[in-house]
Design a protein around this motif. Structure first.
Motif, short mmCIF file in Angstrom:
data_model
loop_
_atom_site.label_atom_id
_atom_site.label_comp_id
_atom_site.label_asym_id
_atom_site.label_seq_id
_atom_site.Cartn_x
_atom_site.Cartn_y
_atom_site.Cartn_z
N PHE A 89 0.84 -1.20 0.00
CA PHE A 89 0.00 0.00 0.00
C PHE A 89 0.88 1.25 0.00
CE2 PHE A 89 -2.84 -3.19 1.72
CZ PHE A 89 -4.11 -2.82 1.29
N SER A 90 1.88 1.24 0.87
CA SER A 90 2.78 2.39 0.98
C SER A 90 3.59 2.60 -0.29
CB SER A 90 3.74 2.20 2.16
OG SER A 90 3.02 2.08 3.36
N ARG A 93 1.45 4.32 -2.94
CA ARG A 93 1.22 5.74 -2.62
C ARG A 93 2.49 6.56 -2.88
NH1 ARG A 93 -2.49 8.44 1.90
NH2 ARG A 93 -2.32 10.52 1.06
N SER A 118 -9.33 0.15 -0.62
CA SER A 118 -8.15 0.77 -0.02
C SER A 118 -6.96 0.74 -0.97
CB SER A 118 -7.79 0.06 1.28
OG SER A 118 -8.82 0.22 2.22
N ARG A 121 -7.40 3.54 -3.40
CA ARG A 121 -7.12 4.84 -2.78
C ARG A 121 -5.62 5.09 -2.66
NH1 ARG A 121 -10.50 8.07 0.20
NH2 ARG A 121 -8.60 8.43 1.29
N CYS A 122 -4.83 4.05 -2.54
CA CYS A 122 -3.38 4.21 -2.42
C CYS A 122 -2.69 4.36 -3.77
CB CYS A 122 -2.78 3.01 -1.68
SG CYS A 122 -3.19 3.02 0.07
N SER A 157 -5.84 11.01 -0.42
CA SER A 157 -5.23 9.76 -0.87
C SER A 157 -4.68 9.98 -2.27
CB SER A 157 -6.27 8.62 -0.88
OG SER A 157 -7.27 8.90 -1.84
#
Length: 169
Positions: A89-90, A93, A118, A121-122, A157
């Motif tokens: 996820f990180s 982003r 989610s 969104r990342c 986000s």
């Protein structure tokens, strides 16, 4: 990747035209147009840094080690070794916000339907599922509906850079 493999990309179920080559498949003779290869091989072989070759990242990579220009990379696949490991996820982003990557970011490995909203969104915009990791019915069209599980979010986000209070005024 099987010939009829499908993925979710930009909210739709589409045929997967890319072949993900695992770390043990780094024989350069196996690499064709629309192959996704390990980052180490992509960095070691300048002839593979083309607009028809994607790169695969392990989720423990330090992105500061990528000194190359990623603007010509059409797809970056980020591996999720378990669905409980959130480092991917990180990475997505960071790729979107810090490195300005605008191409396809694909989640591969152990991802589940509950994570799709989610992940989007990342910064992920495509998802390659392994049916062995899914419990119950495996229907990509039904799974794609999870991208819209929430109609809005308070936080910023990768897909919504403006906070809700600013969007309401």
């Amino acid at each position: 990747m099987p010939a009829n493999a499908q993925i979710i990309k930009d909210g739709a179920v589409v045929n997967d035209n890319w072949t993900l080559l695992a770390d043990d498949q780094v024989d350069t003779t196996a690499i064709t147009s629309q192959s996704i290869i390990p980052l180490a091989l992509w960095q070691a072989e300048p002839s593979l840094q083309r607009e028809d070759i994607g790169i695969a990242l392990k989720n423990d990579i330090d992105l500061t080690a990528i000194n190359d220009d990623l603007s010509n990379v059409p797809v970056i696949a980020i591996d999720f070794p378990t669905f409980m490991d959130g480092r991917g996820f990180s990475l997505a982003r960071l790729l979107r916000e810090r490195y300005g990557y605008t191409g396809e970011i694909r989640a591969v490995g152990h991802i589940i339907r509950d994570q799709l909203c989610s992940l989007k969104r990342c910064g992920f915009n495509s998802f390659s599922f392994n049916p062995e990791n899914i419990q119950g019915e495996f229907d990509l069209k039904t799974m794609a509906t999870s991208l819209a599980d929430f109609s809005d979010a308070y936080q910023t986000s990768a897909d919504t850079p403006t906070p809700l209070f600013r969007r309401r005024s």
